[in-house]
Design a protein around this motif. Structure first.
Motif, PDB file in Angstrom:
ATOM      1  N   VAL A  57     -12.060   3.887  -2.110  1.00  0.00           N
ATOM      2  CA  VAL A  57     -11.011   3.498  -3.053  1.00  0.00           C
ATOM      3  C   VAL A  57     -10.114   2.473  -2.377  1.00  0.00           C
ATOM      4  O   VAL A  57      -9.409   2.788  -1.403  1.00  0.00           O
ATOM      5  CB  VAL A  57     -10.181   4.716  -3.504  1.00  0.00           C
ATOM      6  N   HIS A  58     -10.144   1.240  -2.856  1.00  0.00           N
ATOM      7  CA  HIS A  58      -9.361   0.153  -2.264  1.00  0.00           C
ATOM      8  C   HIS A  58      -8.008   0.036  -2.963  1.00  0.00           C
ATOM      9  O   HIS A  58      -7.931  -0.076  -4.188  1.00  0.00           O
ATOM     10  CB  HIS A  58     -10.120  -1.163  -2.380  1.00  0.00           C
ATOM     11  N   THR A  59      -6.949   0.065  -2.183  1.00  0.00           N
ATOM     12  CA  THR A  59      -5.595  -0.003  -2.736  1.00  0.00           C
ATOM     13  C   THR A  59      -4.687  -0.763  -1.779  1.00  0.00           C
ATOM     14  O   THR A  59      -5.091  -1.119  -0.662  1.00  0.00           O
ATOM     15  CB  THR A  59      -5.043   1.406  -3.007  1.00  0.00           C
ATOM     16  N   TRP A  60      -3.464  -1.011  -2.189  1.00  0.00           N
ATOM     17  CA  TRP A  60      -2.480  -1.691  -1.349  1.00  0.00           C
ATOM     18  C   TRP A  60      -1.354  -0.739  -0.923  1.00  0.00           C
ATOM     19  O   TRP A  60      -0.493  -1.089  -0.135  1.00  0.00           O
ATOM     20  CB  TRP A  60      -1.857  -2.867  -2.108  1.00  0.00           C
ATOM     21  N   TYR A  61      -1.355   0.452  -1.457  1.00  0.00           N
ATOM     22  CA  TYR A  61      -0.241   1.365  -1.220  1.00  0.00           C
ATOM     23  C   TYR A  61      -0.179   1.855   0.223  1.00  0.00           C
ATOM     24  O   TYR A  61      -1.201   1.985   0.909  1.00  0.00           O
ATOM     25  CB  TYR A  61      -0.367   2.594  -2.122  1.00  0.00           C
ATOM     26  N   GLU A  96      -1.641  -9.626  -1.085  1.00  0.00           N
ATOM     27  CA  GLU A  96      -2.579  -9.698   0.035  1.00  0.00           C
ATOM     28  C   GLU A  96      -3.790  -8.798  -0.211  1.00  0.00           C
ATOM     29  O   GLU A  96      -4.911  -9.109   0.192  1.00  0.00           O
ATOM     30  CB  GLU A  96      -1.877  -9.314   1.330  1.00  0.00           C
ATOM     31  N   HIS A  97      -3.547  -7.667  -0.867  1.00  0.00           N
ATOM     32  CA  HIS A  97      -4.632  -6.736  -1.209  1.00  0.00           C
ATOM     33  C   HIS A  97      -5.675  -7.435  -2.080  1.00  0.00           C
ATOM     34  O   HIS A  97      -6.883  -7.289  -1.863  1.00  0.00           O
ATOM     35  CB  HIS A  97      -4.040  -5.527  -1.936  1.00  0.00           C
ATOM     36  N   LEU A  98      -5.227  -8.236  -3.059  1.00  0.00           N
ATOM     37  CA  LEU A  98      -6.147  -8.949  -3.938  1.00  0.00           C
ATOM     38  C   LEU A  98      -7.022  -9.920  -3.156  1.00  0.00           C
ATOM     39  O   LEU A  98      -8.221 -10.056  -3.420  1.00  0.00           O
ATOM     40  CB  LEU A  98      -5.370  -9.712  -5.010  1.00  0.00           C
ATOM     41  N   LYS A  99      -6.416 -10.600  -2.202  1.00  0.00           N
ATOM     42  CA  LYS A  99      -7.178 -11.554  -1.384  1.00  0.00           C
ATOM     43  C   LYS A  99      -8.285 -10.827  -0.623  1.00  0.00           C
ATOM     44  O   LYS A  99      -9.422 -11.314  -0.534  1.00  0.00           O
ATOM     45  CB  LYS A  99      -6.250 -12.270  -0.410  1.00  0.00           C
ATOM     46  N   LYS A 100      -7.955  -9.648  -0.080  1.00  0.00           N
ATOM     47  CA  LYS A 100      -8.936  -8.875   0.682  1.00  0.00           C
ATOM     48  C   LYS A 100     -10.044  -8.332  -0.215  1.00  0.00           C
ATOM     49  O   LYS A 100     -11.208  -8.294   0.181  1.00  0.00           O
ATOM     50  CB  LYS A 100      -8.229  -7.729   1.412  1.00  0.00           C
ATOM     51  N   VAL A 101      -9.668  -7.912  -1.426  1.00  0.00           N
ATOM     52  CA  VAL A 101     -10.664  -7.411  -2.376  1.00  0.00           C
ATOM     53  C   VAL A 101     -11.637  -8.518  -2.774  1.00  0.00           C
ATOM     54  O   VAL A 101     -12.855  -8.312  -2.822  1.00  0.00           O
ATOM     55  CB  VAL A 101      -9.969  -6.826  -3.630  1.00  0.00           C
ATOM     56  N   ASP A 102     -11.100  -9.707  -3.057  1.00  0.00           N
ATOM     57  CA  ASP A 102     -11.961 -10.837  -3.438  1.00  0.00           C
ATOM     58  C   ASP A 102     -12.900 -11.215  -2.296  1.00  0.00           C
ATOM     59  O   ASP A 102     -14.076 -11.528  -2.519  1.00  0.00           O
ATOM     60  CB  ASP A 102     -11.106 -12.043  -3.838  1.00  0.00           C
ATOM     61  N   GLN A 119      -2.888  -5.701 -15.287  1.00  0.00           N
ATOM     62  CA  GLN A 119      -4.033  -6.042 -16.118  1.00  0.00           C
ATOM     63  C   GLN A 119      -4.409  -7.508 -15.940  1.00  0.00           C
ATOM     64  O   GLN A 119      -5.577  -7.890 -16.075  1.00  0.00           O
ATOM     65  CB  GLN A 119      -3.709  -5.737 -17.588  1.00  0.00           C
ATOM     66  N   THR A 120      -3.433  -8.336 -15.588  1.00  0.00           N
ATOM     67  CA  THR A 120      -3.711  -9.754 -15.337  1.00  0.00           C
ATOM     68  C   THR A 120      -4.755  -9.905 -14.241  1.00  0.00           C
ATOM     69  O   THR A 120      -5.701 -10.690 -14.361  1.00  0.00           O
ATOM     70  CB  THR A 120      -2.421 -10.488 -14.924  1.00  0.00           C
ATOM     71  N   SER A 121      -4.593  -9.141 -13.174  1.00  0.00           N
ATOM     72  CA  SER A 121      -5.538  -9.212 -12.057  1.00  0.00           C
ATOM     73  C   SER A 121      -6.926  -8.755 -12.477  1.00  0.00           C
ATOM     74  O   SER A 121      -7.934  -9.237 -11.951  1.00  0.00           O
ATOM     75  CB  SER A 121      -5.031  -8.347 -10.888  1.00  0.00           C
ATOM     76  N   VAL A 122      -6.974  -7.826 -13.414  1.00  0.00           N
ATOM     77  CA  VAL A 122      -8.262  -7.325 -13.900  1.00  0.00           C
ATOM     78  C   VAL A 122      -8.990  -8.405 -14.694  1.00  0.00           C
ATOM     79  O   VAL A 122     -10.150  -8.731 -14.413  1.00  0.00           O
ATOM     80  CB  VAL A 122      -8.078  -6.058 -14.760  1.00  0.00           C
ATOM     81  N   VAL A 123      -8.324  -8.970 -15.700  1.00  0.00           N
ATOM     82  CA  VAL A 123      -9.002  -9.935 -16.584  1.00  0.00           C
ATOM     83  C   VAL A 123      -9.424 -11.194 -15.834  1.00  0.00           C
ATOM     84  O   VAL A 123     -10.375 -11.870 -16.235  1.00  0.00           O
ATOM     85  CB  VAL A 123      -8.132 -10.308 -17.808  1.00  0.00           C
TER      86      VAL A 123
END
Length: 457
Positions: A57-61, A96-102, A119-123
């Motif tokens: 489970v990837h998260t930023w928390y 930063e979490h989004l960058k790592k996920v991508d 939801q923006t990050s999802v779409v």
């Protein structure tokens, strides 16, 4: 004739029972192991149980602060055939979490569940095929999404995740500063009154200086303050996706709010926010700003943490109105738990996201869930009681906000929303940092974004 009727009735009843048998509980409160792969539950021919499946489970928390150890413990207790491995830098930095996920997706790294802050990050990632539609899982469990969740995650007719915590925007205020200025807790106010409060709580003399308010760097909602909680067309692109929405009177008012606060010197100067890379948490908790527009995810932190004790009591108010006669509204969003399209354990991943977005958030006791069946007062009591200093959180003003505010969800943003917000931010920065006038800011942003909208039709 009677025998024939009885035979027909038996067939209908049997079919109904079989249909019901195909659905597990949709409440998320029973130990159904919903969606769990039969191979993970069944015993082999030798009678030994299959090895538990581990999902990432990837998260930023920050896992410790947000009590993900409790989440892991309770989930694995209820689902012993599934183990959870959280992957997080633990810095609460969703960008930063989004960058790592991508990067992980591009390199083929194993991922099962991905948490997104919006939801923006999802779409934005659906067109790339990164995420798995979950409609089949919802149907298998007979889950009617709108009956269960307050925030929709639908994009082009399909669901790509379940909403986690509910993020309702409101205003957190330092009660000491409020009392010192002789001001009541706002329960029904406009943006002009918000600016007046900010001026009265600003203190620039003495050893400890402070500003009445602080506006963070996010384009959404801090560039569009008065637009974000409108009932319709509450984004930079209209709801029908056909037009740029920058000429909206509410967007103009949003820019005027920011300019007026700079002129009054009642908000932390934008130049300082940018050059010093300021963050809203230290600005509020260090008492450098008396009030901030923020999300309900901050409630627990106002009661202090092990590292940042609460040194003052916080009270809460709704997001101000555009016009006095408007109803009190707040925009509502959520983080989203999605399943990686490359996951080898999609059914187990769905089991986790369903449990976490219902029971799990209740167990965690840190945030307000998007799950409609949660008892709101019970949730608040648990959040407040779990903090080091519960007396520093004013429950009465929180309940007033939650009970008397109409929650408005923005329409699902277009897949190119990151480009839209970048264009708006560029013109906003020219206005705030280079003195570009408000009309040029609006007209230029409208023209640029309209071209982008047209190119994506």
């Amino acid at each position: 004739m009677i025998k024939k009727w009885m035979k027909s009735s038996t067939i209908v009843l049997t079919a109904a029972v079989m249909l019901l048998a195909g659905c597990s509980s949709s409440t998320g409160t029973k130990d159904t192991n919903a969606g769990t792969n039969a191979g993970t539950k069944a015993e082999s021919n030798e009678g030994s149980k299959a090895e538990p499946v581990t999902i990432k489970v990837h998260t930023w928390y920050n896992l410790e602060n947000e009590k993900f150890d409790v989440v892991k413990q309770e989930f694995e207790k209820k689902h012993p055939d599934i183990k959870i491995e959280f992957v997080s830098a633990g810095d609460n930095n969703a960008t930063e979490h989004l960058k790592k996920v991508d990067l992980a997706a591009a390199s083929g790294e194993e991922m099962d569940v991905i948490m997104f802050s919006s939801q923006t990050s999802v779409v934005q990632r659906v067109p790339a095929g990164m995420l798995e539609p979950i409609d089949d899982y919802l149907n298998k469990e007979c889950i009617k999404f709108d009956d269960e969740y307050a925030v929709s995650t639908q994009d082009n007719g399909k669901y790509y995740g379940l909403p986690g915590k509910s993020v309702n925007f409101f205003v957190a205020i330092n009660e000491d500063h409020l009392k010192a200025a002789g001001l009541p807790i706002p329960t029904d106010w406009t943006w002009d009154e918000y600016l007046d409060y900010a001026k009265k709580m600003t203190k620039q003399d003495g050893e400890k200086k402070r500003y009445g308010t602080y506006f963070h760097t996010w384009t959404n909602p801090f560039v569009m303050l008065a637009l974000a909680n409108q009932a319709e067309n509450n984004y930079l692109v209209t709801d029908d996706g056909k037009s740029a929405n920058i000429t909206s009177p509410a967007l103009r008012k949003s820019l005027e709010i920011r300019l007026q606060a700079e002129k009054d010197k009642s908000a932390t100067p934008y130049t300082e926010v940018i050059s010093q890379k300021l963050n809203y948490r230290p600005q509020y908790f260090n008492q450098d700003a008396s009030m901030i527009a923020t999300g309900t995810f901050l409630i627990a932190e106002t009661g202090g943490t092990d590292k940042v004790p609460a040194t003052f009591k916080s009270v809460f108010a709704p997001i101000p109105k555009l016009n006095k006669e408007d109803p009190t509204r707040a925009n509502i969003s959520s983080d989203v738990l999605s399943i990686s399209s490359k996951s080898k354990h999609k059914e187990q991943a769905f089991t986790f996201i369903r449990w976490f977005t219902t029971e799990g958030l209740m167990v965690q006791g840190r945030n307000i869930p998007s799950w409609k069946k949660a008892n709101m007062e019970e949730v608040l009591d648990k959040i407040i009681a779990a903090t080091p200093s519960p007396e520093m959180i004013d429950k009465a003003s929180l309940l007033n906000f939650l009970k008397n505010t109409v929650m408005v969800q923005a329409k699902t943003p277009p897949a190119y929303s990151a480009e839209v917000e970048k264009m708006m931010q560029e013109e906003f920065d020219k206005m705030m940092l280079q003195g570009q006038d408000i009309d040029k800011t609006i007209n230029t942003a409208q023209e640029k974004i309209q071209k982008l909208v047209d190119a994506n039709q």
